[in-house]
Design an enzyme around this catalytic site. Structure first.
Site, mmCIF file in Angstrom:
data_model
loop_
_atom_site.group_PDB
_atom_site.id
_atom_site.type_symbol
_atom_site.label_atom_id
_atom_site.label_comp_id
_atom_site.label_asym_id
_atom_site.label_seq_id
_atom_site.Cartn_x
_atom_site.Cartn_y
_atom_site.Cartn_z
ATOM 1 N N ARG A 103 -17.274 1.000 2.019
ATOM 2 C CA ARG A 103 -18.429 0.133 1.725
ATOM 3 C C ARG A 103 -19.668 1.016 1.623
ATOM 4 O O ARG A 103 -19.976 1.754 2.560
ATOM 5 C CB ARG A 103 -18.588 -0.888 2.855
ATOM 6 C CG ARG A 103 -19.846 -1.693 2.799
ATOM 7 C CD ARG A 103 -19.884 -2.773 3.895
ATOM 8 N NE ARG A 103 -21.147 -3.450 3.845
ATOM 9 C CZ ARG A 103 -22.139 -3.287 4.731
ATOM 10 N NH1 ARG A 103 -21.986 -2.495 5.776
ATOM 11 N NH2 ARG A 103 -23.274 -3.927 4.571
ATOM 12 N N HIS A 107 -29.450 -2.569 1.048
ATOM 13 C CA HIS A 107 -29.396 -2.118 2.444
ATOM 14 C C HIS A 107 -30.773 -1.531 2.772
ATOM 15 O O HIS A 107 -30.915 -0.335 3.022
ATOM 16 C CB HIS A 107 -28.263 -1.107 2.620
ATOM 17 C CG HIS A 107 -27.847 -0.874 4.045
ATOM 18 N ND1 HIS A 107 -26.539 -0.997 4.476
ATOM 19 C CD2 HIS A 107 -28.543 -0.510 5.143
ATOM 20 C CE1 HIS A 107 -26.463 -0.715 5.773
ATOM 21 N NE2 HIS A 107 -27.681 -0.408 6.198
ATOM 22 N N GLU A 116 -27.595 -7.182 6.610
ATOM 23 C CA GLU A 116 -28.416 -7.476 7.778
ATOM 24 C C GLU A 116 -29.835 -7.911 7.406
ATOM 25 O O GLU A 116 -30.826 -7.220 7.731
ATOM 26 C CB GLU A 116 -28.450 -6.263 8.712
ATOM 27 C CG GLU A 116 -27.073 -5.842 9.183
ATOM 28 C CD GLU A 116 -27.102 -4.671 10.181
ATOM 29 O OE1 GLU A 116 -28.182 -4.213 10.542
ATOM 30 O OE2 GLU A 116 -26.007 -4.244 10.593
ATOM 31 N N ASN A 124 -21.433 -7.664 11.021
ATOM 32 C CA ASN A 124 -21.752 -6.364 11.607
ATOM 33 C C ASN A 124 -22.018 -6.587 13.087
ATOM 34 O O ASN A 124 -22.841 -7.429 13.447
ATOM 35 C CB ASN A 124 -23.017 -5.764 10.977
ATOM 36 C CG ASN A 124 -22.852 -5.468 9.494
ATOM 37 O OD1 ASN A 124 -21.777 -5.669 8.922
ATOM 38 N ND2 ASN A 124 -23.906 -5.002 8.872
ATOM 39 N N TYR A 130 -22.446 -4.643 17.050
ATOM 40 C CA TYR A 130 -22.547 -3.440 17.895
ATOM 41 C C TYR A 130 -22.541 -3.769 19.384
ATOM 42 O O TYR A 130 -21.859 -3.120 20.160
ATOM 43 C CB TYR A 130 -23.819 -2.649 17.532
ATOM 44 C CG TYR A 130 -23.702 -2.036 16.171
ATOM 45 C CD1 TYR A 130 -23.156 -0.774 16.001
ATOM 46 C CD2 TYR A 130 -24.067 -2.758 15.019
ATOM 47 C CE1 TYR A 130 -22.995 -0.220 14.738
ATOM 48 C CE2 TYR A 130 -23.906 -2.212 13.757
ATOM 49 C CZ TYR A 130 -23.362 -0.942 13.613
ATOM 50 O OH TYR A 130 -23.180 -0.411 12.372
ATOM 51 N N GLU A 162 -19.383 -3.734 9.609
ATOM 52 C CA GLU A 162 -19.886 -2.576 10.368
ATOM 53 C C GLU A 162 -19.507 -2.745 11.823
ATOM 54 O O GLU A 162 -19.649 -3.840 12.382
ATOM 55 C CB GLU A 162 -21.416 -2.458 10.319
ATOM 56 C CG GLU A 162 -21.976 -1.927 9.043
ATOM 57 C CD GLU A 162 -23.499 -1.750 9.117
ATOM 58 O OE1 GLU A 162 -24.042 -1.589 10.231
ATOM 59 O OE2 GLU A 162 -24.122 -1.788 8.051
#
Ligand code: IFM
Length: 491
Positions: free
Chosen positions: A86, A130, A183, A312, A314, A391
């Protein structure tokens, strides 16, 4: 949110056939070559060149020189056995002024990259945006506009649709998977709210306008892709939903959770998945804006049928009610230090707390349960919609050993735990079709410059030499086997 658990040693370790094992990058973080072949500055060029905005004064001018080393980087991916990649397209490389004609050399770069990926059996996913808006669009002030250009300005959404059509025309014959935005929360609330990201504005009303115009851009862009792409194309978006938990089950902490869920998640998933802004979001932000910038058809446009949702993830967030006299100015929300808030209307009501767990170099707690929760939550919210983890990864302070090899057992543990969360979500009914590790290479980590290394591949920034870390070798083995080993070790 109910607490989920992840047990990496539980029963079935296999992933579904056809599951994509990928890695992800973004144009400004890796390409460099910012003045080559007609590219003009994006808001990140301007921001990174503004003293005090990026740690160490780092910029993406050279980054990891992917613009010149892309063939080697594709070979690296092939050597690791990746089945998917990606990447994002730099808008100002293919349409320098953000409007009007495209630059063929820019498009040729991405066509060659895609051809090389396909020649190595690696499926490309293109992200159109992005975070690197052409600076000219940030500087644009259409007549009568009070918005100040950029995403708070409605016209930017229409410019995005035009750009989407250009990229579809250039790559549509060879790319099947498309993501409109990456995002958008960061673009809107870090870019125009807290100002820790480009363009560095600190205006809560502008941040909410930006969020809306990103929703509109997503819908208009998705339509432009549909119009320009063959029927087999799959169109989605990559969000960074917050797995937000209340500190305690008290009604006050639950309400703090509701507020952040509205501002982090539903401000995008409302329009994109349901065609609406929820009443509580509008009420919570009523003192900041009356939302009169939402046009009659905007929500219908933003609610474009999706072929997949990219998630995504984290780390989770933990919030509690903030007594009015004790607002947590530390902002343990993981989004960088600023005296301005990325949470319009929530500051007097919400405190952020660090979630428990080992910390990464970003000071983000390691907690895979948040990923499992999100995959199951979005399965419930959008039944039947395929999901991709677009992600997931971690920064650690990687240092090469005497022989040049880079051992990163913490990253292997991180990946192992999060892949276990994906597998468990699949076992519980989530239709997760692939996983893109962030990131293929160490790269320019936005306001942190080159100080944070997220790569599976180590980059020596002085020489640009690439060295796969232990985690890259571990990930390659998992991808080849299509199943998760019981423990996070290399053997
Ligand atoms: O590096 C970023 C990426 O550009 C977007 N998602 C989060 C990553 C780590 O901060």
């Amino acid at each position: 949110m109910s607490l989920t658990s992840v047990n990496p040693t539980s029963a079935d370790p296999t992933f579904p056939p056809g599951f994509l094992w990928g890695a992800a990058t973004a144009a400004y973080q890796i390409e460099g070559a910012v003045r080559e072949d007609g590219r003009t500055p994006s808001i990140w060029d301007t921001f990174s060149h503004t003293p005090g905005k990026v740690l160490g004064g780092d910029t993406g001018d050279v980054a990891v020189d992917h613009y010149h080393r892309w063939r080697d980087d594709v070979r690296l991916m092939a050597d690791l056995g990746l089945s998917a990649y990606r990447f994002s397209v730099s808008w100002s490389r293919v349409q320098p002024t953000g409007r009007g004609p495209a630059v063929q050399r820019g498009l040729d770069f991405y066509r060659a990259l895609v051809d090389e990926l396909l020649a190595h059996g690696i499926q490309p996913m293109v992200t159109l945006y992005h975070w690197d808006l052409p600076q000219e669009l940030e500087d644009a002030f259409p007549s009568g506009s009070a918005a100040g250009g950029g995403w708070p300005e409605r016209d930017t959404a229409h410019r995005f649709a035009e750009y989407a059509g250009i990229v579809a025309g250039a790559l549509g014959d060879r790319v099947e998977m498309w993501s409109t935005l990456n995002e958008p929360w960061c673009s809107a609330f870090l870019g125009y709210g807290s100002g820790v990201h480009a363009p560095g504005r600190t205006d809560p009303a502008a941040a909410l306008r930006a969020a809306h115009h990103l929703n509109l851009a997503h819908g208009l862009g998705a339509q432009a892709l549909r119009d320009g792409l063959p029927g087999r194309a799959r169109i989605g978006v990559s969000l960074n939903p917050s797995a937000v938990r209340p500190l305690t089950p008290s009604p006050a902490d639950q309400d703090a959770r509701r507020r952040i869920d509205a501002l982090a998640n539903r401000v995008f998933t409302g329009p994109m998945l349901r065609g609406t802004y929820d009443d509580d979001l509008l009420a919570d932000t009523a003192a900041i804006t009356d939302w009169s910038f939402v046009g009659d058809n905007d929500l219908r446009i933003a609610h474009h049928p999706l072929d997949f949702l990219g998630i995504n993830y984290y780390a989770p967030a933990v919030v509690s009610a903030a007594p009015a006299d004790a607002v947590d100015r530390q902002r343990a929300d993981g989004h960088g230090a600023s005296s301005h808030s990325p949470w319009p209307g929530a500051d007097e009501h919400v405190s952020f707390h660090r979630a428990p767990g080992e910390l990464t170099a970003m000071d983000w707690p390691v907690d895979p349960t948040g990923l499992k929760y999100l995959l199951l939550d979005y399965t419930a919210q959008a039944p039947g919609l395929p999901l991709y983890v677009t992600e997931n990864g971690a920064a650690f302070d990687d240092v090469p050993g005497a022989g040049g090899q880079v051992h990163d057992p913490e990253r292997i543990r991180y990946l192992h735990g999060h892949l276990a969360a994906v597998r468990e979500a699949i076992a519980a009914g989530a239709d997760v079709r692939g996983y893109y590790l962030w990131s293929l290479l160490d790269n320019f980590e936005w306001a942190y410059g080159y100080s944070k290394r997220f790569g599976a591949v180590y980059v020596d920034y002085a020489t640009q030499a690439r060295t796969p870390k232990s985690s890259a070798h571990w990930y390659a083995k998992v991808a080849a086997a299509g199943e998760l080993p019981p423990s996070p070790t290399l053997d």
